[in-house]
Write an enzyme that holds these catalytic residues in place. Structure first.
Site, short mmCIF file in Angstrom:
data_model
loop_
_atom_site.label_atom_id
_atom_site.label_comp_id
_atom_site.label_asym_id
_atom_site.label_seq_id
_atom_site.Cartn_x
_atom_site.Cartn_y
_atom_site.Cartn_z
N ASP A 8 0.86 -1.17 0.00
CA ASP A 8 0.00 0.00 0.00
C ASP A 8 0.91 1.23 0.00
O ASP A 8 2.07 1.17 0.39
CB ASP A 8 -0.89 -0.03 1.24
CG ASP A 8 -1.62 1.27 1.47
OD1 ASP A 8 -2.34 1.71 0.55
OD2 ASP A 8 -1.47 1.85 2.56
N ASP A 10 -0.22 5.17 0.80
CA ASP A 10 -0.47 6.14 1.87
C ASP A 10 -0.61 5.45 3.22
O ASP A 10 -1.39 4.51 3.38
CB ASP A 10 -1.75 6.93 1.55
CG ASP A 10 -1.58 7.78 0.31
OD1 ASP A 10 -1.08 8.90 0.43
OD2 ASP A 10 -1.94 7.30 -0.79
N ASP A 212 -2.41 -0.45 5.89
CA ASP A 212 -2.81 0.26 7.11
C ASP A 212 -4.30 0.58 7.21
O ASP A 212 -4.75 1.08 8.24
CB ASP A 212 -2.05 1.60 7.19
CG ASP A 212 -2.60 2.63 6.21
OD1 ASP A 212 -2.65 2.33 4.99
OD2 ASP A 212 -3.01 3.71 6.66
#
Length: 272
Positions: A8, A10, A212
């Site tokens: 991922d 961001d 996240d």
């Protein structure tokens, strides 16, 4: 030994200021040199990611738009998925009781009908910007995904409305605390990574992945080695309590983990 690693962007690879740190870049290059294939798995648009990948000079596959597009290293489209036209029509032509701003994405870019300059801060490195236009004028068959941006409380209330209206015909998830996304049914980073694995002849058990947010949950839960960031949404930790948690993106925790895994894979990992 992992053969494919998916990251991922961001809140994972990128630091809070949306930059990729030098330690992380060195670790990614080292991982690639060890024979592991790299893939970026992001909610960001393909047009923006091409700019970033060219700037970083990393030879990686791309899962963009939260799984709506999968690209080969030369940019060729390996898989694509768009919102069902009836879902896009329902969302764009209904009145929603929310202060959140509405955003539409397709291959041509990012569109909204209300200026939201604060959202551009996350795209400063690429200068990727929204285009202002009446959203109802966008043909329903040209919509890849839809996002609502606003505060968490407003988006949580909106999600109830959306589930009542289109539940079962699309996937609705938080890609960030302030971003609620409407994706094609069954389309997510996990299903997209499976498509990429099929193309490469790599099973999900032979993959590692880092994330996240809730839009990473399917991917993290499906791979042989899923790692949750220390700054992850509490909902993600609760959904995948069996997965290890590493450090914060602010401290380039992915680099810390990768260097440990490359140097001493036989030893237990302790977050930095």
């Amino acid at each position: 030994m992992a053969k494919l690693a998916a990251f991922d962007m961001d809140g994972t690879l990128l630091m809070p200021d949306h930059r990729l740190g030098e330690q992380t870049l060195r670790a990614l290059r080292r991982l690639q040199a060890s024979g592991v294939t790299l893939a970026f798995a992001t909610g960001r648009h393909t047009l923006e990611m091409r700019y970033l990948m060219r700037d970083l000079d990393l030879d990686a596959y791309l899962i963009a738009g939260n799984g709506t597009r999968v690209h080969a290293r030369d940019g060729a489209v390996l898989h694509r998925c768009d919102l069902a036209p009836d879902v896009a029509e329902a969302v764009l032509h209904s009145r929603w009781d929310t202060p959140a701003t509405l955003h539409v994405f397709n291959d041509d870019g990012w569109f909204t009908d209300r200026a939201a300059p604060a959202l551009l801060e996350a795209h400063g490195f690429s200068d990727f910007r929204y285009q202002l236009r009446p959203l109802k004028a966008i043909p329903a068959h040209e919509v890849t995904k839809i996002c609502f941006c606003g505060d968490r409380e407003a988006l949580t209330r909106l999600r109830i409305q959306l589930n009542d209206a289109i539940g079962g015909r699309a996937d609705i998830c938080f890609s960030a605390v302030d971003c609620l996304e409407i994706l094609p049914a069954g389309c997510n980073k996990g299903s997209a990574l499976a498509k990429l694995g099929e193309h490469l002849g790599v099973s999900l058990d032979e993959c590692m992945a880092f994330g996240d947010a809730m839009n990473d949950s399917e991917m993290l839960g499906a791979v042989g080695r899923g790692l949750i960031m220390g700054n992850a949404m509490p909902q993600l930790r609760a959904a995948l309590p069996h997965l290890p948690v590493i450090g914060h993106c602010r401290r380039q925790a992915v680099a810390h983990y990768l260097n440990h895994w490359l140097d001493t894979p036989h030893l237990p990992y302790s977050p930095e």
